[in-house]
Design a protein around this motif. Structure first.
Motif, PDB file in Angstrom:
ATOM      1  N   PHE A   1       4.076  18.438   2.237  1.00 21.82           N
ATOM      2  CA  PHE A   1       4.045  17.163   1.520  1.00 21.82           C
ATOM      3  C   PHE A   1       3.578  16.026   2.424  1.00 21.82           C
ATOM      4  O   PHE A   1       2.896  15.114   1.967  1.00 21.82           O
ATOM      5  N   VAL A   2       3.959  16.061   3.712  1.00 19.42           N
ATOM      6  CA  VAL A   2       3.507  15.017   4.635  1.00 19.42           C
ATOM      7  C   VAL A   2       1.980  14.989   4.685  1.00 19.42           C
ATOM      8  O   VAL A   2       1.353  13.929   4.614  1.00 19.42           O
ATOM      9  N   ALA A   3       1.365  16.164   4.812  1.00 19.84           N
ATOM     10  CA  ALA A   3      -0.097  16.229   4.842  1.00 19.84           C
ATOM     11  C   ALA A   3      -0.701  15.813   3.509  1.00 19.84           C
ATOM     12  O   ALA A   3      -1.677  15.057   3.454  1.00 19.84           O
TER      13      ALA A   3
ATOM     14  N   SER B   1       0.832  -1.196   0.000  1.00 19.73           N
ATOM     15  CA  SER B   1       0.000   0.000   0.000  1.00 19.73           C
ATOM     16  C   SER B   1       0.861   1.238   0.000  1.00 19.73           C
ATOM     17  O   SER B   1       1.860   1.316   0.691  1.00 19.73           O
ATOM     18  N   PRO B   2       0.493   2.267  -0.760  1.00 20.19           N
ATOM     19  CA  PRO B   2       1.275   3.493  -0.754  1.00 20.19           C
ATOM     20  C   PRO B   2       1.366   4.117   0.624  1.00 20.19           C
ATOM     21  O   PRO B   2       2.342   4.762   0.959  1.00 20.19           O
ATOM     22  N   ALA B   3       0.323   3.918   1.438  1.00 22.41           N
ATOM     23  CA  ALA B   3       0.344   4.496   2.768  1.00 22.41           C
ATOM     24  C   ALA B   3       1.433   3.909   3.628  1.00 22.41           C
ATOM     25  O   ALA B   3       1.971   4.558   4.526  1.00 22.41           O
ATOM     26  N   SER B   4       1.825   2.650   3.347  1.00 18.57           N
ATOM     27  CA  SER B   4       2.875   2.032   4.146  1.00 18.57           C
ATOM     28  C   SER B   4       4.220   2.704   3.921  1.00 18.57           C
ATOM     29  O   SER B   4       5.072   2.740   4.799  1.00 18.57           O
TER      30      SER B   4
ATOM     31  N   ASP C   1      -3.258  11.723  -0.123  1.00 23.17           N
ATOM     32  CA  ASP C   1      -3.143  10.908  -1.341  1.00 23.17           C
ATOM     33  C   ASP C   1      -3.147   9.421  -1.021  1.00 23.17           C
ATOM     34  O   ASP C   1      -3.757   8.618  -1.741  1.00 23.17           O
ATOM     35  N   ASP C   2      -2.449   9.043   0.064  1.00 18.72           N
ATOM     36  CA  ASP C   2      -2.381   7.631   0.424  1.00 18.72           C
ATOM     37  C   ASP C   2      -3.734   7.107   0.861  1.00 18.72           C
ATOM     38  O   ASP C   2      -4.106   5.968   0.543  1.00 18.72           O
TER      39      ASP C   2
END
Length: 676
Positions: free
Chosen positions: A216-218, A9-12, A223-224
């Protein structure tokens, strides 16, 4: 198409990024996350770099022209155009290359540092020839511009700008202090000036990247989360949630290219449609959770039968020659491209049957299930995916109707029967609407005096082309298709209409029996519907006998007893039909509020010969009498059967010996004759 579970997962990738310490200002700990950060901002900054390089070229050209006008005799001024100018042009040319964005920051750092050293050399030569190089504010401005140049152009990754700026600063300080002609005070003044501007430029670059990375973190978290939602939606759209197998839509996407390759290559492929017999019973008895666990266990066995190892997901359509999909609650489809003969397909089907038949633990109890498998071969049975699926499903349905736990191959006879079944269902729907149905009546006779003491209403279908169709040919189909509800409504209306007609004609009043399907007891409309019929036709509930089979009552005994008690309280007669062919639980029998017990014809056929059939029939008669129930024997066809039953106390009988089911007019004539 890849299984979403197989992808990270992109969130990982972003998991550690928000928790970064001060290193957030220089680099994310996760390399992949850092690459995402650079990729996110590179589109804007890359164009900005190109514009800045053009501006640098213009400024160097402007410095050359100003010095040329003011100090025309200084030959070293031309070094600006021969040294620093080409470097910046080379950097601009590099940005136009196709792969320039991959390494543009370290490469551009090198271009800027090289241009700075060339400027050091040029300005030093200008001073030596009597011009104004490092001794003038214009020369110092060149280095100030280079410092800002580093932190602005290379600002996406601050560490590159910081390293480049430090190199330029140190080189400038070295040149400034070692340059002949500058006093210590002048060198200190310019050093302080340039150092102050360096700190200012570095601070601006540092703070800008800090804000960019926080933003970018937010943005990445949003996005994730969106990507995770899209991934889940993709999985729900293409994969079964319980088993993880492709669903019907994805199975079609994977299978059609396989069939196309088989068509072009002149090879064959096979579709096996597997249905688990009686799997719905586990859901009803043990609940959906236990049923899903059993289904997952069976799914794993099917996978192992089809492939040597686990098949967790389906990859690209061109990469797998064997695909397993779940198409329904109890249905699976399997496509095998390396099977093109009935013999080999039969071996696979046998392995699947053995695998499904292994005991499965449900609520800590081992249960044995079976499967019905239909097999269709390409190109013999069908030449497209839709046709193959239809043929395999028809074959599986035929295997289930034949008793299950077996496999069948498709043939045209199955196709003809399936078409006939679909046509018959359509015609039955129309028959209910236009009035092609009719009731036949079979008398219930008291053999002691031959009186008709009741009758059973039996539905028939008077088809305009097929003639009179018996109920056994369309009642099961009506139950499967859902037409049993309007069909039962019609039968109840017709039966009540007949009772009203007989009462108006002065014929003897007798109870009329009507068979109720299994769905009626779970229909909340039943009691209100019967009450409405009694009011409409001005009848008493006691004139209607409702017949139910013990098999349908056992589906939900508690609920069935509750409904039957309310029916009995309102005065309706209740009969237990086909007793002895289902569960035959005496514990339930004593709880059921029925008034009549009907002996199934299966126990009457050989009753005159004695033996077990005679003993069972006698036992049922005795049991019914002891429980205070009226006992009726069905299917009495010979005088010997009738005498055997009557001697043992069963004097109420139905069957061809006394009368076949007859039409309305003939039955009314019988009533008049008996009354006379």
């Amino acid at each position: 198409m890849n299984d979403p579970d197989a992808q990270s997962s992109p969130a990982s990738d972003a998991g550690a990024a928000p928790a970064m310490p001060l290193r957030l200002l220089l680099r994310f700990t996760d390399t992949a996350y850092e690459q995402r950060f650079v990729k996110h901002y590179i589109a804007f900054y890359f164009r900005y770099v190109q514009a800045s390089l053009v501006l640098g070229v213009v400024l160097i050209l402007g410095d050359y022209l100003v010095d040329h006008i003011a100090y025309g005799s200084v030959e070293s001024n031309l070094l600006r155009l021969t040294l620093a100018f080409p470097v910046l042009l080379a950097g601009l040319g590099y940005t136009l290359l196709p792969d320039a964005r991959r390494h543009w920051q370290p490469v551009m750092s090198g271009f800027i540092i090289t241009a700075a050293f060339f400027l050091f050399y040029t300005l030093t030569r200008i001073d030596a020839e009597g011009g104004e190089g490092l001794r003038s504010w214009v020369g110092v401005l060149n280095f100030t511009f280079l410092q800002f140049y580093c932190f602005v152009i290379l600002g996406v990754q601050f560490r590159y700008a910081l390293a480049s700026g430090l190199i330029i600063l140190l080189a400038f300080e070295y040149t400034l202090w070692q340059h002949a002609g500058l006093t210590t005070r002048e060198a200190a003044y310019w050093s302080y000036h340039v150092l102050t501007l360096f700190i200012l430029a570095a601070g601006i670059g540092w703070w800008r990247e800090y804000l960019l990375r926080k933003e970018f973190v937010a943005r990445a978290a949003l996005d994730d989360s969106r990507a995770a939602a899209e991934q889940r939606a993709l999985r729900l759209a293409h994969y079964d949630e319980v088993t993880g197998l492709p669903n019907r839509r994805l199975f079609a996407e994977l299978a059609m290219p396989v069939i196309e390759r088989a068509r072009r290559g002149g090879t064959g492929c096979t579709v096996l449609h597997l249905e688990i017999d009686r799997l719905s019973g586990i859901h009803h008895v043990y609940g959906r959770g236990e049923g899903d666990a059993a289904l997952a266990d069976i799914t794993q066995r099917i996978r192992l039968c089809i492939r040597s190892g686990d098949l967790p997901a389906v990859g690209q359509a061109g990469e797998n020659t064997r695909v397993v999909a779940r198409l329904g609650d109890n249905a699976f489809s399997i496509m095998l491209t390396d099977l093109d003969s009935q013999e080999r397909a039969s071996l696979v089907a046998q392995r699947l049957l053995v695998a499904v038949a292994q005991p499965v633990l449900v609520d800590a109890q081992p249960l044995v299930l079976s499967a019905s498998i239909g097999i269709a071969l390409f190109p013999g049975d069908a030449r497209d995916f839709t046709g193959l699926m239809r043929c395999a499903e028809q074959a599986a349905r035929a295997a289930a109707e034949a008793g299950g736990a077996q496999h069948m191959f498709f043939d045209e006879a199955l196709n003809a029967r399936a078409r006939d079944r679909v046509l018959l269902e359509t015609e039955l729907r129309q028959a209910i609407r236009v009035g092609q149905l009719c009731l036949y009546y079979q008398p219930k006779v008291d053999v002691r005096d031959g009186r008709i003491v009741g009758a059973e209403a039996l539905v028939r279908w008077q088809h305009p082309r097929r003639g009179l169709i018996p109920p056994g040919n369309f009642i099961p189909m009506a139950e499967e298709s859902g037409l049993i509800v309007p069909l039962t409504d019609w039968v109840l209306h017709a039966a009540c209409g007949s009772l009203r007609r007989w009462a108006d004609a002065g014929l003897p009043s007798l109870p009329l029996s009507v068979n109720l399907p299994a769905s009626s007891l779970s229909d909340a409309r039943l009691l209100d519907q019967l009450d409405a019929l009694m009011q409409r036709y001005e009848l008493r509930p006691s004139c209607l006998m409702l017949e139910l089979t013990e098999t349908m009552l056992m589906r939900d005994v508690t609920s069935a007893i509750s409904v039957l008690e309310r029916l009995r309280a309102q005065g309706y007669g209740l009969a237990l039909d086909d007793f002895g062919t289902g569960y035959s639980s005496l514990n339930y029998l004593k709880r059921l509020p029925v008034s009549e017990l009907k002996i199934d014809r299966a126990f009457v056929i050989d009753v005159a010969r004695g033996g077990r059939d005679g003993a069972l029939a006698a036992a049922v008669i005795t049991l019914g009498k002891e429980l205070g129930l009226q006992v009726v024997a069905e299917g009495v066809e010979t005088q010997e059967q009738s005498e055997f039953l009557s001697v043992r106390g069963c004097v109420l009988q139905q069957g061809y010996l006394h009368s076949r089911p007859v039409a309305l007019g003939e039955f009314e004539a019988m009533l008049r004759a008996k009354a006379a």
